[in-house]
Design an enzyme around this catalytic site. Sequence first.
Site, PDB file in Angstrom:
ATOM      1  CB  SER A 134       0.049   1.144   0.319  1.00 56.55           C
ATOM      2  OG  SER A 134      -1.291   0.055   0.448  1.00 56.55           O
ATOM      3  CE1 TYR A 147       2.954  -3.773  -1.023  1.00 58.90           C
ATOM      4  CE2 TYR A 147       0.704  -3.509  -0.092  1.00 58.90           C
ATOM      5  CZ  TYR A 147       1.704  -3.098  -0.855  1.00 58.90           C
ATOM      6  OH  TYR A 147       1.190  -1.997  -1.619  1.00 58.90           O
TER       7      TYR A 147
HETATM    8  N1  LIG Z   1      -2.654  -1.645  -6.869  1.00 60.41           N
HETATM    9  C1  LIG Z   1      -2.806  -1.303  -5.593  1.00 60.41           C
HETATM   10  O1  LIG Z   1      -3.978  -1.830  -5.328  1.00 60.41           O
HETATM   11  C2  LIG Z   1      -2.201  -0.540  -4.934  1.00 60.41           C
HETATM   12  C3  LIG Z   1      -2.611   0.084  -3.743  1.00 60.41           C
HETATM   13  C4  LIG Z   1      -1.559   0.848  -2.860  1.00 60.41           C
HETATM   14  C5  LIG Z   1      -0.565   0.842  -3.223  1.00 60.41           C
HETATM   15  N2  LIG Z   1       0.058   0.400  -4.313  1.00 60.41           N
HETATM   16  C6  LIG Z   1       1.455   0.680  -4.636  1.00 60.41           C
HETATM   17  O2  LIG Z   1       1.704   1.539  -5.999  1.00 60.41           O
HETATM   18  C7  LIG Z   1       2.903   1.075  -6.510  1.00 60.41           C
HETATM   19  C8  LIG Z   1       2.359   0.588  -7.841  1.00 60.41           C
HETATM   20  O3  LIG Z   1       1.568  -0.493  -7.730  1.00 60.41           O
HETATM   21  P1  LIG Z   1       0.908  -0.866  -9.120  1.00 60.41           P
HETATM   22  O4  LIG Z   1      -0.631  -1.213  -8.657  1.00 60.41           O
HETATM   23  O5  LIG Z   1       0.812   0.133 -10.262  1.00 60.41           O
HETATM   24  O6  LIG Z   1       1.319  -2.179  -9.349  1.00 60.41           O
HETATM   25  P2  LIG Z   1       1.858  -3.089 -10.830  1.00 60.41           P
HETATM   26  O7  LIG Z   1       0.814  -2.746 -11.740  1.00 60.41           O
HETATM   27  O8  LIG Z   1       2.072  -4.265 -10.425  1.00 60.41           O
HETATM   28  O9  LIG Z   1       3.365  -2.310 -11.511  1.00 60.41           O
HETATM   29  C9  LIG Z   1       4.375  -2.683 -10.542  1.00 60.41           C
HETATM   30  C10 LIG Z   1       5.609  -1.729 -11.192  1.00 60.41           C
HETATM   31  O10 LIG Z   1       6.552  -2.044 -10.444  1.00 60.41           O
HETATM   32  C11 LIG Z   1       7.891  -2.331 -11.080  1.00 60.41           C
HETATM   33  N3  LIG Z   1       8.578  -3.475 -10.439  1.00 60.41           N
HETATM   34  C12 LIG Z   1       8.239  -4.567  -9.524  1.00 60.41           C
HETATM   35  N4  LIG Z   1       9.240  -5.243  -9.487  1.00 60.41           N
HETATM   36  C13 LIG Z   1      10.215  -4.425  -9.641  1.00 60.41           C
HETATM   37  C14 LIG Z   1      11.661  -4.808  -9.669  1.00 60.41           C
HETATM   38  N5  LIG Z   1      12.390  -5.670  -8.956  1.00 60.41           N
HETATM   39  N6  LIG Z   1      12.669  -3.926 -10.262  1.00 60.41           N
HETATM   40  C15 LIG Z   1      12.178  -2.803 -10.965  1.00 60.41           C
HETATM   41  N7  LIG Z   1      10.983  -2.529 -11.248  1.00 60.41           N
HETATM   42  C16 LIG Z   1       9.973  -3.629 -10.480  1.00 60.41           C
HETATM   43  C17 LIG Z   1       6.880  -3.414 -12.337  1.00 60.41           C
HETATM   44  O11 LIG Z   1       8.030  -3.517 -13.373  1.00 60.41           O
HETATM   45  P3  LIG Z   1       8.539  -4.530 -14.173  1.00 60.41           P
HETATM   46  O12 LIG Z   1       7.750  -5.636 -14.081  1.00 60.41           O
HETATM   47  O13 LIG Z   1       8.775  -4.349 -15.466  1.00 60.41           O
HETATM   48  O14 LIG Z   1       9.849  -4.806 -13.297  1.00 60.41           O
HETATM   49  C18 LIG Z   1       5.894  -2.296 -12.435  1.00 60.41           C
HETATM   50  O15 LIG Z   1       6.052  -1.171 -13.424  1.00 60.41           O
HETATM   51  C19 LIG Z   1       3.652   0.052  -5.830  1.00 60.41           C
HETATM   52  O16 LIG Z   1       4.681   0.607  -4.838  1.00 60.41           O
HETATM   53  C20 LIG Z   1       2.250  -0.485  -4.806  1.00 60.41           C
HETATM   54  O17 LIG Z   1       2.689  -1.052  -3.641  1.00 60.41           O
HETATM   55  C21 LIG Z   1      -0.792  -0.223  -5.183  1.00 60.41           C
END
Ligand SMILES: NC(=O)c1ccc[n+]([C@@H]2O[C@H](COP(=O)([O-])OP(=O)(O)OC[C@H]3O[C@@H](n4cnc5c(N)ncnc54)[C@H](OP(=O)(O)O)[C@@H]3O)[C@@H](O)[C@H]2O)c1
Length: 227
Positions: A134, A147
């Site tokens: 991130s 985080y």
């Molecule tokens: N959105 C942003 O602004 C942003 C920015 C920079 C980096 N990121 C990173 O990008 C990645 C994806 O984020 P996103 O924005 O797509 O988030 P999201 O829409 O909240 O999706 C998160 C995913 O992680 C899975 N997950 C969470 N806890 C889990 C657990 N205990 N066991 C298994 N799976 C789990 C969830 O699946 P379930 O709920 O089905 O378990 C979901 O598929 C993350 O690593 C995040 O830190 C996000």
Amino acid sequence: MNRTVFVTGATRGIGRELVKQLAALGFHVFGTGRDEVRLEELKAETGCMGAGADLSDPEQVVDIYRQAKNALGQVDILINNAGLNNRKAAVVNIQLDDWEQQYAVNLRAPMLLSREALKDMAGRKSGHIVNVVSTIAKTSQPNYSTYCTMKYGLMGFTKCLIKEAREVNVKVTAVYPGGTDTDFRPEDRPEYLLPESAAKMIVHCITAPDDVVVHDLTYRPLVESNF
Ligand SMILES: NC(=O)c1ccc[n+]([C@@H]2O[C@H](COP(=O)([O-])OP(=O)(O)OC[C@H]3O[C@@H](n4cnc5c(N)ncnc54)[C@H](OP(=O)(O)O)[C@@H]3O)[C@@H](O)[C@H]2O)c1
């Protein structure tokens, strides 16, 4: 495109878009997440394989890698995408559980999966591991220390992994997306990246020419100025 990909966090957001794009390109994909209903929908929609796992449990982490490997034959590409920032809190208000949950999912799980994948990839002298970090790992923010700490940890781990893996001809990439409009945060952020766009940049890294390894890629929405 016969290569196989294991994607974590496939049920929502960036991971879900990744599975859709990779399947459309002909990759054989195995996805995981906790939400079995969403996983079944994704399998029906894209033809991917997958199974549920809670990545906060280290035994389930190792077991889901084994399941992905069995289903795919071998894991050519691992994308450690699952992550969360479930509770933002000032340092004085952090609960032990906040640290433990985020350590388990944001740092320990990708480290364990990288270990399992690298053992196999080293034997074949080929493969690619992508860790989704991130832009928070390039900056700092009040109320984000948990985080921030885990993503800085993942950045450090990935930098070391890059050096170890290149000795056995395995590519490693750290991607640093900026704000993306997913379920990651409760409020809508239409000015942020679309999850499709964030996923496309990861696909770009794994479809680079064979003689190219992208070690790190940082990308943001234009509105973001945290650099
Ligand atoms: N959105 C942003 O602004 C942003 C920015 C920079 C980096 N990121 C990173 O990008 C990645 C994806 O984020 P996103 O924005 O797509 O988030 P999201 O829409 O909240 O999706 C998160 C995913 O992680 C899975 N997950 C969470 N806890 C889990 C657990 N205990 N066991 C298994 N799976 C789990 C969830 O699946 P379930 O709920 O089905 O378990 C979901 O598929 C993350 O690593 C995040 O830190 C996000």
